[in-house]
Design a protein around this motif. Structure first.
Motif: not given
Length: 402
Positions: A48, A51-52, A261
């Protein structure tokens, strides 16, 4: 006579164009014991996270992560698509265009530099003329810096793609977004960019040490035809790892991942369009103040046309040695650090003391910008630097939406 106190105590403010101010959320995320690198949450975080990153870059294509700074990303990108002897065109608008070209030279490329100076954007017509002249298609790639941090100019990346297509030229369009990523609008797929490089210490608000190379299918095809790519620089396993260690060709940058993150969560919560809009408004506040100051005295924006100025950094000129004197005064007396002039004059020369930069990238808001501008006003007042009036009022009007 009373002694004027030093006012630099308290939290300092780093207003340089990277490393940028780090949010508490990022620092807190990184303040933790070392995690397991073979199983658990770190492994689950990576897909993820990648993907971000693609979402911010506005691409459906691939991204590879490297442990290294922006210069590492330069070399990583080139190593995957440029072989020794390949012709590379570098239209430069500052130190960092020249620098990326020098990295290509170090890898054995035949580098041709088109130098557009230190106060201008790329001349699209001149580049188009050069591409039309390359009838044998010897040029394998064009290296474009979206925002050159030294000059604060923003270049027309989509315009370079348009002239490549108009000339029917197959050269890869490779773009440096180290200063602009998550600050100035950038749309990789819509603008037709084949390879893009960036790093974590500016708009992504994370300590220096991690960089990224984004690449599309055209670039993948060039990579597949390369005679060799080193195991470390090869982007293929990093972008499509069969095992976790392949993301980084070894041990992961564990704490950078946690910090990244947290930073990506902040960007997602705000929305990238809003992030771009915030940077644009804060940049206009800086310009408004500088334009008022510049009505008297020598202070001037390096890039005259507002349409060609970055929303991440502003380069400024001031009669030497006043730029260095101003930087020194605000650092020593009020805890404000302004950026040095970089690549504008030979290091250590008298002229080098006539340039400085203001960074307004990443974790920055209206009151922070007003504080920077107020600090600059105080420094110029203390040093007797001639300037126009009304700078803070002009910036406040922009901040206030007037």
């Amino acid at each position: 006579m009373s002694h004027h106190p030093n006012l630099s105590q308290g939290r300092g403010y780093l207003a340089i164009p990277g490393p940028s101010v780090m949010p508490e959320a990022v620092l807190n995320a990184m303040h933790r014991p070392a995690p397991n690198i073979y199983a658990g949450e770190l492994i689950d975080m990576m897909p993820p996270l990648m993907q971000d990153l693609r979402r911010i870059a506005k691409t459906d294509h691939q991204v590879a992560m490297y442990i290294g700074n922006g210069h590492a990303a330069w070399e990583a990108a080139l190593s995957n698509v440029i072989a020794p002897g390949d012709k590379v065109l570098v239209p430069a608008t500052g130190r960092f265009g020249i620098g990326w070209g020098d990295t290509a030279t170090g890898l054995g490329a035949d580098v041709e530099v088109m130098d557009f100076g230190l106060q201008s954007a790329l001349d699209i017509d001149r580049i188009a003329q050069r591409l039309r002249a390359d009838t044998a298609h010897e040029i394998k790639a064009i290296l474009v810096v979206h925002v050159d941090t030294s000059t604060s100019v923003v270049n027309d990346v989509a315009g370079v793609r348009a002239i490549l297509d108009a000339a029917g030229h197959p050269a890869l369009l490779m773009v440096d977004c180290i200063a602009s990523f998550a600050c100035d609008r950038f749309e990789m797929d819509h603008w037709g960019v084949d390879v893009m490089v960036t790093a974590c210490q500016k708009g992504l608000m994370v300590p220096p040490g991690v960089s990224f190379v984004f690449f599309n299918d055209r670039a993948s095809a060039v990579r597949a035809a390369m005679p060799r790519v080193s195991r470390f620089w090869d982007w293929t396993p990093r972008a499509n790892p069969a095992e976790f260690f392949q993301y980084h060709c070894g041990t992961a940058p564990t704490h950078h991942i946690y910090g990244l993150r947290a930073a990506l969560d902040m960007i997602n919560a705000e929305g990238i369009e809003n992030v771009w809009s915030r940077h644009a408004t804060l940049a206009r506040a800086v310009w408004a103040a500088c334009e008022k100051w510049g009505t008297q005295g020598s202070l001037a924006l390096n890039i005259a046309d507002p349409a060609l100025r970055s929303h991440a950094v502003t380069a400024l000129r001031l009669d030497a040695p006043q730029a260095t004197q101003l930087r020194d005064w605000v650092q020593e007396n009020i805890g404000l650090t302004l950026g040095i002039g970089l690549g504008m004059a030979p290091v250590g020369s008298a002229a080098s003391h006539g340039f400085f930069r203001v960074g307004h990238m990443g974790h920055v808001n209206g009151q922070m910008i007003m504080g920077v501008l107020g600090g600059m006003e105080a420094g110029m007042a203390a040093l007797g630097i001639k300037r126009g009036a009304g700078a803070l009022d002009a910036a406040a009007k922009v901040i206030g939406g007037g």
